[in-house]
Write a protein that holds these residues in place. Structure first.
Motif, PDB file in Angstrom:
ATOM      1  N   PHE A   1       0.795  -1.219   0.000  1.00  0.00           N
ATOM      2  CA  PHE A   1       0.000   0.000   0.000  1.00  0.00           C
ATOM      3  C   PHE A   1       0.835   1.281   0.000  1.00  0.00           C
ATOM      4  N   PHE A   2       2.145   1.185   0.265  1.00  0.00           N
ATOM      5  CA  PHE A   2       2.964   2.401   0.311  1.00  0.00           C
ATOM      6  C   PHE A   2       4.132   2.348  -0.677  1.00  0.00           C
ATOM      7  N   ILE A   3       4.958   1.321  -0.562  1.00  0.00           N
ATOM      8  CA  ILE A   3       6.167   1.287  -1.385  1.00  0.00           C
ATOM      9  C   ILE A   3       5.832   1.006  -2.849  1.00  0.00           C
ATOM     10  N   LEU A   4       4.966   0.021  -3.120  1.00  0.00           N
ATOM     11  CA  LEU A   4       4.620  -0.329  -4.498  1.00  0.00           C
ATOM     12  C   LEU A   4       3.932   0.812  -5.249  1.00  0.00           C
ATOM     13  N   PRO A   5       2.944   1.513  -4.686  1.00  0.00           N
ATOM     14  CA  PRO A   5       2.355   2.650  -5.412  1.00  0.00           C
ATOM     15  C   PRO A   5       3.366   3.751  -5.730  1.00  0.00           C
ATOM     16  N   VAL A   6       4.257   4.044  -4.761  1.00  0.00           N
ATOM     17  CA  VAL A   6       5.265   5.069  -5.023  1.00  0.00           C
ATOM     18  C   VAL A   6       6.185   4.630  -6.166  1.00  0.00           C
ATOM     19  N   THR A   7       6.560   3.353  -6.179  1.00  0.00           N
ATOM     20  CA  THR A   7       7.414   2.846  -7.264  1.00  0.00           C
ATOM     21  C   THR A   7       6.711   2.953  -8.613  1.00  0.00           C
ATOM     22  N   VAL A   8       5.422   2.627  -8.647  1.00  0.00           N
ATOM     23  CA  VAL A   8       4.665   2.723  -9.900  1.00  0.00           C
ATOM     24  C   VAL A   8       4.575   4.170 -10.376  1.00  0.00           C
ATOM     25  N   VAL A   9       4.335   5.084  -9.455  1.00  0.00           N
ATOM     26  CA  VAL A   9       4.253   6.504  -9.823  1.00  0.00           C
ATOM     27  C   VAL A   9       5.578   6.998 -10.387  1.00  0.00           C
ATOM     28  N   PHE A  10       6.700   6.641  -9.733  1.00  0.00           N
ATOM     29  CA  PHE A  10       8.009   7.060 -10.225  1.00  0.00           C
ATOM     30  C   PHE A  10       8.323   6.430 -11.585  1.00  0.00           C
ATOM     31  N   ALA A  11       7.792   5.230 -11.848  1.00  0.00           N
ATOM     32  CA  ALA A  11       8.093   4.564 -13.122  1.00  0.00           C
ATOM     33  C   ALA A  11       7.290   5.140 -14.278  1.00  0.00           C
ATOM     34  N   PHE A  12       6.004   5.478 -14.046  1.00  0.00           N
ATOM     35  CA  PHE A  12       5.139   5.882 -15.149  1.00  0.00           C
ATOM     36  C   PHE A  12       4.956   7.394 -15.277  1.00  0.00           C
ATOM     37  N   PHE A  13       5.297   8.155 -14.263  1.00  0.00           N
ATOM     38  CA  PHE A  13       5.068   9.588 -14.341  1.00  0.00           C
ATOM     39  C   PHE A  13       5.901  10.270 -15.429  1.00  0.00           C
ATOM     40  N   PRO A  14       7.215   9.945 -15.576  1.00  0.00           N
ATOM     41  CA  PRO A  14       7.962  10.582 -16.685  1.00  0.00           C
ATOM     42  C   PRO A  14       7.367  10.255 -18.050  1.00  0.00           C
ATOM     43  N   GLY A  15       6.927   8.991 -18.264  1.00  0.00           N
ATOM     44  CA  GLY A  15       6.299   8.652 -19.531  1.00  0.00           C
ATOM     45  C   GLY A  15       5.002   9.415 -19.767  1.00  0.00           C
ATOM     46  N   TYR A  16       4.218   9.594 -18.721  1.00  0.00           N
ATOM     47  CA  TYR A  16       2.978  10.342 -18.837  1.00  0.00           C
ATOM     48  C   TYR A  16       3.248  11.788 -19.218  1.00  0.00           C
ATOM     49  N   ILE A  17       4.270  12.385 -18.592  1.00  0.00           N
ATOM     50  CA  ILE A  17       4.615  13.766 -18.918  1.00  0.00           C
ATOM     51  C   ILE A  17       5.096  13.851 -20.387  1.00  0.00           C
ATOM     52  N   GLY A  18       5.909  12.841 -20.807  1.00  0.00           N
ATOM     53  CA  GLY A  18       6.376  12.848 -22.199  1.00  0.00           C
ATOM     54  C   GLY A  18       5.232  12.728 -23.194  1.00  0.00           C
TER      55      GLY A  18
END
Length: 304
Positions: free
Chosen positions: A280-297
């Motif tokens: 509930f904490f570490i996995l969501p943060v990891t997913v956000v860090f992985a997909f956020f740059p792609g979303y911005i691109g």
């Protein structure tokens, strides 16, 4: 120089004024009442031996409430057993009085909260009265629960201290000292709950009780399996003259192995709880860090 002399005169005058006030001041209420209360109320002396007017005035009232609570709740034998296991020397009546104090404290907190609530929102007085009663009952039951928690923590610390104490006693016996002399040395150099229990055993031995009966008493009043086995084995070894060193080392090794096994089992039981912060904490943060740059691109590409 003049300032130093003035300071000295002022300090001397302040000291003399304080000494005169201390000598001529009126006696306190306790000093005036205790000569008349000490013979009438034995409760005028508290546990430390110093006078206490509060104990003489409120003691009978607290004792009556304590007897009522004891009659309602029952379980005096269980309370006596837990107090004996804790080894504080407190009686059941003293514990019941402490329960009354806890209950009155809970009642007072609920009364204060009820007054504030009634002044602010005007709730029904009956519900606030029920809340005050619940506070008193909660304080009484909380004191009993605190005693149980204290006893369990005391026995857990004894179990943790046992391997070290057993090894020290084995070294003392292997060096040529007798069991009682070795036990005295261990108690003298050790500090902890188990050392206090062994000190009680030594006190029983010094008052004329046999060594076997003293260790049997330790085995009877504790519910720690390792301490009970240690007491029974030591009593049998002293009675029959069997060697103690091997027995003590084996018992210490068994307790260490049992502690290691319990730690592994506790880790296995906590495995599901340990997954909660990961999922509930570490996995969501990891997913956000992985997909956020792609979303911005992708957003910038679509904007162009």
């Amino acid at each position: 120089m003049t300032g130093a002399l003035l300071g000295l005169v002022f300090a001397t005058g302040a000291v003399l004024a304080y000494l005169g006030w201390e000598r001529n001041r009126r006696p306190a209420l306790a000093d005036r009442l205790l000569p008349y209360l000490r013979d009438v109320h034995p409760e005028a002396l508290n546990a430390t031996g110093s006078p206490s007017v509060a104990a003489a005035v409120f003691g009978p009232f607290l004792q009556r409430i304590a007897r009522t609570i004891s009659n309602v709740l029952g379980g005096s034998a269980s309370v006596a057993s837990r107090l004996n296991r804790l080894g504080t020397g407190q009686t059941v009546e003293q514990f019941r009085i402490r329960q009354v104090v806890w209950g009155l404290s809970g009642f007072g907190l609920c009364v204060a909260a009820s007054v504030l609530w009634f002044a602010g929102r005007g709730s029904a007085p009956l519900s606030l009265l029920v809340l005050c009663g619940v506070g008193f009952v909660g304080g009484v039951l909380g004191c009993d629960n605190a005693l149980t928690t204290t006893v369990r923590a005391h026995e857990r610390r004894m179990n943790e201290e046992f391997p070290t104490v057993a090894d020290l006693l084995a070294l003392a016996v292997a060096a040529g000292e007798g069991p009682v002399a070795g036990l005295e040395r261990v108690v003298r150099v050790s500090h902890g709950d188990l050392a206090s229990e062994l000190g009680r055993v030594l006190a029983d031995i010094r008052t004329g009780m046999t060594v076997q009966r003293a260790f049997d008493g330790l085995a009877a009043r504790t519910e720690v399996a390792s301490i009970a086995r240690f007491s029974e084995g030591l009593a049998v070894a002293i009675e029959r003259g069997t060697p103690l060193v091997g027995v003590l080392h084996a018992q210490a090794a068994d307790v260490r192995e049992s502690s290691r096994r319990e730690l592994i089992e506790a880790g296995g039981r906590k495995e599901v709880a340990m997954m909660i912060p990961v999922v509930f904490f570490i996995l969501p943060v990891t997913v956000v860090f992985a997909f956020f740059p792609g979303y911005i691109g992708l957003h910038m590409t679509s904007g162009m």
